[in-house]
Design a protein around this motif. Structure first.
Motif, short mmCIF file in Angstrom:
data_model
loop_
_atom_site.label_atom_id
_atom_site.label_comp_id
_atom_site.label_asym_id
_atom_site.label_seq_id
_atom_site.Cartn_x
_atom_site.Cartn_y
_atom_site.Cartn_z
N ASP A 1 0.83 -1.22 0.00
CA ASP A 1 0.00 0.00 0.00
C ASP A 1 0.85 1.26 0.00
O ASP A 1 0.77 2.10 0.90
CB ASP A 1 -0.96 0.02 1.19
N ARG A 2 1.70 1.39 -0.99
CA ARG A 2 2.56 2.57 -1.10
C ARG A 2 1.70 3.83 -1.20
O ARG A 2 0.54 3.78 -1.60
CB ARG A 2 3.47 2.46 -2.31
N PRO A 3 2.26 4.95 -0.83
CA PRO A 3 1.51 6.21 -0.90
C PRO A 3 1.03 6.48 -2.33
O PRO A 3 1.70 6.15 -3.30
CB PRO A 3 2.51 7.27 -0.46
N ASP B 1 -2.49 9.01 -3.66
CA ASP B 1 -3.10 10.34 -3.80
C ASP B 1 -3.49 10.93 -2.46
O ASP B 1 -4.44 11.70 -2.37
CB ASP B 1 -4.33 10.25 -4.70
N GLU B 2 -2.76 10.56 -1.40
CA GLU B 2 -3.08 11.08 -0.08
C GLU B 2 -2.86 12.59 -0.01
O GLU B 2 -2.00 13.12 -0.70
CB GLU B 2 -2.23 10.41 1.01
N ILE B 3 -3.61 13.25 0.82
CA ILE B 3 -3.49 14.69 1.02
C ILE B 3 -3.00 14.92 2.44
O ILE B 3 -3.64 14.48 3.40
CB ILE B 3 -4.84 15.41 0.80
N PRO B 4 -1.85 15.60 2.62
CA PRO B 4 -1.35 15.84 3.98
C PRO B 4 -2.31 16.71 4.77
O PRO B 4 -2.91 17.64 4.24
CB PRO B 4 -0.02 16.55 3.76
N GLN B 5 -2.44 16.42 6.06
CA GLN B 5 -3.31 17.17 6.96
C GLN B 5 -2.46 17.78 8.06
O GLN B 5 -1.59 17.11 8.62
CB GLN B 5 -4.38 16.26 7.56
#
Length: 61
Positions: free
Chosen positions: A18-20, A22-26
């Motif tokens: 589960d590589r990174p 389209d995550e969005i940093p918070q």
């Protein structure tokens, strides 16, 4: 390796883990301190000398 079906093993492993994507940093960035032996803690560059006292505790000599 010239086949269009070829998938590098690194990509295959990363996909399974589960590589990174389209995550969005918070939130804000975190300050991280990593321990290292490259930090000088004493002005005289000497290592501490420890002795055991009468109570059995180790104290710096």
């Amino acid at each position: 390796m010239s086949s269009p079906l070829y998938l590098p093993i690194a990509d295959e492993i990363a996909e399974r883990l589960d590589r990174p994507g389209d995550e969005i940093p918070q939130g804000g960035q975190w300050t991280v301190r990593i321990p290292t032996d490259l930090v000088r803690l004493r002005p005289d560059d000497r290592l501490p000398r420890w002795v055991q006292n009468a109570d059995g505790d180790w104290v710096e000599a």
